[in-house]
Write a protein that holds these residues in place. Structure first.
Motif, PDB file in Angstrom:
ATOM      1  N   GLY A   6       0.791  -1.221   0.000  1.00  0.00           N
ATOM      2  CA  GLY A   6       0.000   0.000   0.000  1.00  0.00           C
ATOM      3  C   GLY A   6       0.822   1.268   0.000  1.00  0.00           C
ATOM      4  O   GLY A   6       0.325   2.337   0.388  1.00  0.00           O
ATOM      5  N   LEU A   7       2.083   1.185  -0.435  1.00  0.00           N
ATOM      6  CA  LEU A   7       2.956   2.351  -0.380  1.00  0.00           C
ATOM      7  C   LEU A   7       2.598   3.438  -1.382  1.00  0.00           C
ATOM      8  O   LEU A   7       3.165   4.536  -1.326  1.00  0.00           O
ATOM      9  N   ASN A   8       1.663   3.157  -2.264  1.00  0.00           N
ATOM     10  CA  ASN A   8       1.196   4.204  -3.182  1.00  0.00           C
ATOM     11  C   ASN A   8       0.213   5.148  -2.494  1.00  0.00           C
ATOM     12  O   ASN A   8      -0.192   6.148  -3.086  1.00  0.00           O
ATOM     13  N   ARG A   9      -0.157   4.832  -1.253  1.00  0.00           N
ATOM     14  CA  ARG A   9      -1.100   5.678  -0.516  1.00  0.00           C
ATOM     15  C   ARG A   9      -0.440   6.223   0.744  1.00  0.00           C
ATOM     16  O   ARG A   9       0.506   5.640   1.275  1.00  0.00           O
ATOM     17  N   TYR A  10      -0.969   7.344   1.233  1.00  0.00           N
ATOM     18  CA  TYR A  10      -0.438   7.918   2.467  1.00  0.00           C
ATOM     19  C   TYR A  10      -0.775   7.022   3.656  1.00  0.00           C
ATOM     20  O   TYR A  10      -1.806   6.345   3.665  1.00  0.00           O
ATOM     21  N   SER A 210       5.788   6.861   8.681  1.00  0.00           N
ATOM     22  CA  SER A 210       5.491   6.138   7.445  1.00  0.00           C
ATOM     23  C   SER A 210       4.714   4.858   7.738  1.00  0.00           C
ATOM     24  O   SER A 210       4.724   4.335   8.861  1.00  0.00           O
TER      25      SER A 210
END
Length: 241
Positions: A6-10, A210
């Motif tokens: 899910g690193l494409n989302r904040y 993060s």
């Protein structure tokens, strides 16, 4: 792997799942303390950022923090970075806080922030709950008990977390850098009244933790018994030394 997907989302900027896990861990470490839930816990990028956020929220120009020297060398740095004045009182010959002198100074000067490391860094000296209680009662500001090395305290040594219900301006800070051997993970946290958590949320950077940091910390907490297994032997070797 879960976080990477899910690193494409904040990330969750309130870190609710991590705060719930930290609250559960604190309840296990301080079973005689008050009820702790996610509303009383706030994590950040190491206890360094926790301290900086406290200085941003409660310190600043015209305000003063009080420490007890010798103690953690970064306290004056946090004060410098937030334009907070920094004053110290000398510890006794055996590195303890002279509580009577400290209370007298607090009553007279009313520093905005009091910083007490317990156990103290670098001396390893503990501070009793009666002493913390006395400082809290004398102060109109916040009292920060820095328990970075809390897991290394001797069995039976209480945590200042036990006093949170009595003192709404008491803040206890902790870290996963030491006992969890997770310094590279950068995860520290505070335990305090929900109002204190609300205050530091006003000064946080957006998305300061993060998704990877949050997931690593939660995984470490799930494996706490294994990661904390070396604490007892380290404590024994320290006492021998």
């Amino acid at each position: 792997a879960h976080a990477a997907a899910g690193l494409n989302r904040y990330p969750d900027r309130d870190a609710l799942a991590l705060r719930a896990d930290l609250a559960e861990y604190v309840r296990g470490d301080v079973p005689s303390g008050p009820p702790i839930d996610a509303a009383r816990v706030w994590p950040a990028n190491g206890s360094n950022e926790v301290m900086l956020q406290l200085m941003q929220a409660f310190g600043g120009p015209g305000r003063v923090a009080l420490g007890f020297a010798p103690t953690y060398s970064m306290y004056p740095d946090y004060c410098r970075d937030t334009f907070t004045g920094y004053r110290t009182l000398a510890r006794t010959a055996d590195f303890r806080v002279d509580t009577a002198a400290a209370v007298a100074h607090v009553v007279a000067q009313q520093p905005d922030i009091i910083l007490v490391a317990a156990p103290n860094n670098p001396t390893g000296t503990a501070i009793g709950l009666d002493d913390v209680d006395a400082l809290c009662r004398a102060s109109r500001g916040i009292v920060v008990v820095d328990e970075a090395y809390a897991e290394f305290r001797h069995p039976g040594t209480p945590s200042a977390i036990e006093l949170l219900d009595e003192h709404p301006r008491l803040v206890v800070t902790r870290t996963m850098s030491k006992a969890f051997a997770l310094a590279g993970g950068r995860l520290g946290y505070l335990v305090a009244a929900p109002a204190v958590v609300d205050a530091v949320q006003l000064v946080r950077l957006p998305y300061h933790l993060s998704a990877v940091t949050q997931e690593v910390a939660r995984t470490a907490l799930r494996h706490a018994p294994e990661l904390l297994a070396a604490v007892a032997s380290l404590r024994d070797e320290r006492d021998k030394l």
